[in-house]
Scaffold this motif. Sequence first.
Motif, PDB file in Angstrom:
ATOM      1  N   LYS A  14      28.858 -16.528 -15.708  1.00 14.50           N
ATOM      2  CA  LYS A  14      29.315 -17.562 -14.769  1.00 14.50           C
ATOM      3  C   LYS A  14      30.767 -17.384 -14.322  1.00 14.50           C
ATOM      4  O   LYS A  14      31.060 -17.384 -13.127  1.00 14.50           O
ATOM      5  CB  LYS A  14      29.169 -18.963 -15.392  1.00 14.50           C
ATOM      6  CG  LYS A  14      27.773 -19.336 -15.795  1.00 14.50           C
ATOM      7  CD  LYS A  14      27.719 -20.673 -16.505  1.00 14.50           C
ATOM      8  CE  LYS A  14      28.516 -20.762 -17.763  1.00 14.50           C
ATOM      9  NZ  LYS A  14      27.975 -20.063 -18.924  1.00 14.50           N
ATOM     10  N   THR A  15      31.668 -17.252 -15.269  1.00 12.84           N
ATOM     11  CA  THR A  15      33.097 -17.182 -14.935  1.00 12.84           C
ATOM     12  C   THR A  15      33.421 -15.906 -14.165  1.00 12.84           C
ATOM     13  O   THR A  15      34.106 -15.957 -13.136  1.00 12.84           O
ATOM     14  CB  THR A  15      33.947 -17.275 -16.217  1.00 12.84           C
ATOM     15  OG1 THR A  15      33.637 -18.514 -16.878  1.00 12.84           O
ATOM     16  CG2 THR A  15      35.429 -17.235 -15.895  1.00 12.84           C
ATOM     17  N   SER A  19      34.446 -15.889 -10.122  1.00 10.12           N
ATOM     18  CA  SER A  19      35.729 -15.336  -9.701  1.00 10.12           C
ATOM     19  C   SER A  19      35.536 -14.285  -8.611  1.00 10.12           C
ATOM     20  O   SER A  19      36.268 -14.265  -7.603  1.00 10.12           O
ATOM     21  CB  SER A  19      36.443 -14.725 -10.909  1.00 10.12           C
ATOM     22  OG  SER A  19      37.656 -14.136 -10.521  1.00 10.12           O
ATOM     23  N   HIS A  29      38.852 -20.148  -7.096  1.00  9.78           N
ATOM     24  CA  HIS A  29      37.924 -20.175  -8.230  1.00  9.78           C
ATOM     25  C   HIS A  29      38.482 -21.113  -9.284  1.00  9.78           C
ATOM     26  O   HIS A  29      39.645 -21.011  -9.664  1.00  9.78           O
ATOM     27  CB  HIS A  29      37.736 -18.782  -8.846  1.00  9.78           C
ATOM     28  CG  HIS A  29      37.029 -18.836 -10.169  1.00  9.78           C
ATOM     29  ND1 HIS A  29      37.572 -18.320 -11.322  1.00  9.78           N
ATOM     30  CD2 HIS A  29      35.847 -19.382 -10.538  1.00  9.78           C
ATOM     31  CE1 HIS A  29      36.731 -18.530 -12.334  1.00  9.78           C
ATOM     32  NE2 HIS A  29      35.689 -19.173 -11.884  1.00  9.78           N
ATOM     33  N   ASP A  31      37.517 -22.831 -13.163  1.00  9.04           N
ATOM     34  CA  ASP A  31      36.678 -22.764 -14.355  1.00  9.04           C
ATOM     35  C   ASP A  31      36.839 -24.096 -15.087  1.00  9.04           C
ATOM     36  O   ASP A  31      37.954 -24.462 -15.471  1.00  9.04           O
ATOM     37  CB  ASP A  31      37.102 -21.598 -15.243  1.00  9.04           C
ATOM     38  CG  ASP A  31      36.236 -21.498 -16.476  1.00  9.04           C
ATOM     39  OD1 ASP A  31      35.128 -20.946 -16.370  1.00  9.04           O
ATOM     40  OD2 ASP A  31      36.649 -21.987 -17.539  1.00  9.04           O
ATOM     41  N   ASP A  33      36.093 -25.237 -18.051  1.00  9.87           N
ATOM     42  CA  ASP A  33      36.681 -25.200 -19.391  1.00  9.87           C
ATOM     43  C   ASP A  33      38.195 -25.000 -19.339  1.00  9.87           C
ATOM     44  O   ASP A  33      38.941 -25.645 -20.075  1.00  9.87           O
ATOM     45  CB  ASP A  33      36.037 -24.108 -20.247  1.00  9.87           C
ATOM     46  CG  ASP A  33      34.660 -24.498 -20.779  1.00  9.87           C
ATOM     47  OD1 ASP A  33      34.273 -25.683 -20.651  1.00  9.87           O
ATOM     48  OD2 ASP A  33      33.974 -23.616 -21.326  1.00  9.87           O
ATOM     49  N   LYS A  34      38.653 -24.120 -18.449  1.00 11.95           N
ATOM     50  CA  LYS A  34      40.101 -23.877 -18.316  1.00 11.95           C
ATOM     51  C   LYS A  34      40.818 -25.133 -17.818  1.00 11.95           C
ATOM     52  O   LYS A  34      41.930 -25.442 -18.266  1.00 11.95           O
ATOM     53  CB  LYS A  34      40.384 -22.713 -17.360  1.00 11.95           C
ATOM     54  CG  LYS A  34      39.812 -21.400 -17.820  1.00 11.95           C
ATOM     55  CD  LYS A  34      40.643 -20.777 -18.919  1.00 11.95           C
ATOM     56  CE  LYS A  34      40.112 -19.438 -19.344  1.00 11.95           C
ATOM     57  NZ  LYS A  34      39.633 -19.365 -20.701  1.00 11.95           N
ATOM     58  N   LEU A  76      33.123 -22.933  -8.530  1.00 10.09           N
ATOM     59  CA  LEU A  76      33.339 -23.495  -9.862  1.00 10.09           C
ATOM     60  C   LEU A  76      32.358 -22.913 -10.860  1.00 10.09           C
ATOM     61  O   LEU A  76      31.149 -22.916 -10.629  1.00 10.09           O
ATOM     62  CB  LEU A  76      33.166 -25.017  -9.802  1.00 10.09           C
ATOM     63  CG  LEU A  76      33.245 -25.780 -11.116  1.00 10.09           C
ATOM     64  CD1 LEU A  76      34.660 -25.746 -11.693  1.00 10.09           C
ATOM     65  CD2 LEU A  76      32.792 -27.228 -10.916  1.00 10.09           C
ATOM     66  N   SER A  77      32.889 -22.427 -11.976  1.00 16.19           N
ATOM     67  CA  SER A  77      32.037 -22.047 -13.101  1.00 16.19           C
ATOM     68  C   SER A  77      32.129 -23.173 -14.129  1.00 16.19           C
ATOM     69  O   SER A  77      33.217 -23.659 -14.420  1.00 16.19           O
ATOM     70  CB  SER A  77      32.479 -20.710 -13.705  1.00 16.19           C
ATOM     71  OG  SER A  77      33.873 -20.632 -13.872  1.00 16.19           O
TER      72      SER A  77
END
Length: 172
Positions: A14-15, A19, A29, A31, A33-34, A76-77
């Motif tokens: 995914k990430t 990207s 992009h 993420d 979680d980030k 978006l991941s």
Amino acid sequence: MKKIILLGYMGSGKTTIASLVADVLKKKHLDLDKLIEKKKGKSINSIFETDGKIYFRKIEHTVFKDLMESQDDFVLSVGGGTPCYANNHLFLKEKEVISIYLKTSVEELSKRLLQSKAERPLIAQMNEDELKEFITKHLFDRSYYYHQAQHFISTDNKSEKEVVQEIIKLLT
């Protein structure tokens, strides 16, 4: 352009794919979680350890909801569990969203995750058989939510470039 959301199980790419897609589309992009780590000032693992899974899922939902309600366009991941909690799967069907499930087989996920399990505390201590069983159970439990995505792309036996090309073709 719309919000493009990539979802799937850990190890599905995914990430990385998000990207690369963002680069091709000249979009931002993000993420999930980030973004959570930045907001809370600590790692996802630390949030799980100190505050617990329920707290993490609440924060995750809030950050995800804020993104979905924003006027921004982005790629978006999201985390592997994101669609499965707090009705987050409903965002995958909204009209300003293009949601894509990166579908990956248990065998392929197991192969990929065995190579990177040291960086993933949830699976770090599992042997190959335990990992396959863990993935199989999770995919079964999450299948309904993953299948709420508008599009599915198989990642098995494909390079990152091939998956990105499929997504770009889908979007144009």
